[in-house]
Structures are given as structure tokens and as C-alpha cells.
Design an enzyme around this catalytic site. Sequence first.
Site, short mmCIF file in Angstrom:
data_model
loop_
_atom_site.label_atom_id
_atom_site.label_comp_id
_atom_site.label_asym_id
_atom_site.label_seq_id
_atom_site.Cartn_x
_atom_site.Cartn_y
_atom_site.Cartn_z
N ASP A 45 -7.54 2.35 1.75
CA ASP A 45 -6.25 3.01 1.54
C ASP A 45 -6.22 3.65 0.16
OD1 ASP A 45 -5.10 2.46 3.99
OD2 ASP A 45 -4.23 0.56 3.33
N ASP B 239 -0.90 1.60 11.91
CA ASP B 239 -1.05 1.05 10.58
C ASP B 239 0.34 0.78 10.01
OD1 ASP B 239 -1.83 0.33 8.05
OD2 ASP B 239 -2.66 2.28 7.50
#
Length: 214
Positions: free
Chosen positions: A33, A173
Site C-alpha cells: 500500500d 480491500d
Amino acid sequence: MVQVIPAILAQTKEEFVDKVTEIFSSAEMIQVDIMDGKFVPNATWGAPDEILELHLPVTFEVHLMIENPEEVVDDWVRAGARRIIFHIEATDNPGAVIEKIRGTPSVPSGREVGIAINPETPIAALSEWLHLIDYVLVMGVTPGASGQEFQRKVLKKIRDIKEMRPGIKVGVDGGVNFETAKEIVAAGADCLNAASAIFDYPEPEEAIKILQGI
């Protein structure tokens, strides 16, 4: 079986390495990320060169929660990302980003192209691009922080994307845990991208197995 992809959001190199060490032997792929503090409020550790220098022991995709993703695509290709995911909301020219990730016919990058879409963004924003990409990452929360509550309205978004292009892979997500995962898989998702559910569990590798079995 659903694919479980541990999502690693780290503030330091040490935190990143510790998380990879905890789960790499049980994960087919991890998600790196990346936040810039502009597109989302927070910023993370992990420039492409820094990730490359780690020689990760596992395949990785990168989730770019950043403005102007086209400016860094080449760097992430060189860093070895198997899949590069950018936000439809973060660029005025998704086609240019897709082309940069895909490469040219004479020099293909070999990378998969993914587009992420926020909970409040209508799926109509994807319609022009679905036939050009490999993957859609549906955000179950507004991006920027781990541990948020899952927004169940996105379950319909998963089903609608599958209707628009049945063969495309869909991941979710944000807000993925042992309870919400059941609904997400039932809606048609192929991948579960989880952070807190894995890394806040006493045995992260066991958490991966539990999610895989849902």
C-alpha cells in the site's frame, strides 16, 4: 478458493519487513500500500527503489493511493510489481496509465493492470476501461487508514462489475474480516485484501488460512 492477499501499510522499513516476515510463507502475493498524503490523508514508507532493494521473498502487487499515478508507473514496473493498481479517481487520463502499465506490443511490461474504485464512486466510471484491464479493486472503506468499518453498499458494486464483464477478477480491500469476508465472497469477489484482520490476529498466518477457507 478465494485468494487472500495480505495488505501491508507501513510507516517504516522495519514495520514493512516485520509484516512481510510474519506472512510471506503463507501468502501467494502481498499488496504493498502506497499513500502520498495528498490523494489520501496519510503517507506511507516504500518508494519503488526501497522495495526493490529488499528483494522480497514473495510476489507483490502495488496499490497506488496517490495523485498522478502515471508519474511513477515505470518505477514500479522496474521494482518488480506483478500487478499495478491505481485509483480511477486519481487521474484525468486512465487510458494513459493503463498504457504505461501494460507496455507497448513490442516491449510489454508483463504486469497486470488494476483499477481501484472508492465506495462513493459509481461503477459507470469504470465502464470505458473494463475491457482494457485485468483487475478491479473495490474499496470497502474510504482509503487512507486501516481498521475502518466495511461499507456493505459495495457488495452490489461487486455484483454489478461481474455483470458488466464476467471474466474480470475483482478484489475487495478495506473492512475485510472473518465476518464481512463471507458476504464479499458470496457477492462474487475473487480476492480478499486484508490488513487488520491478518496482522492484528495473534497468528497472522492462521488468519490467512481462516480467510482462505471462507
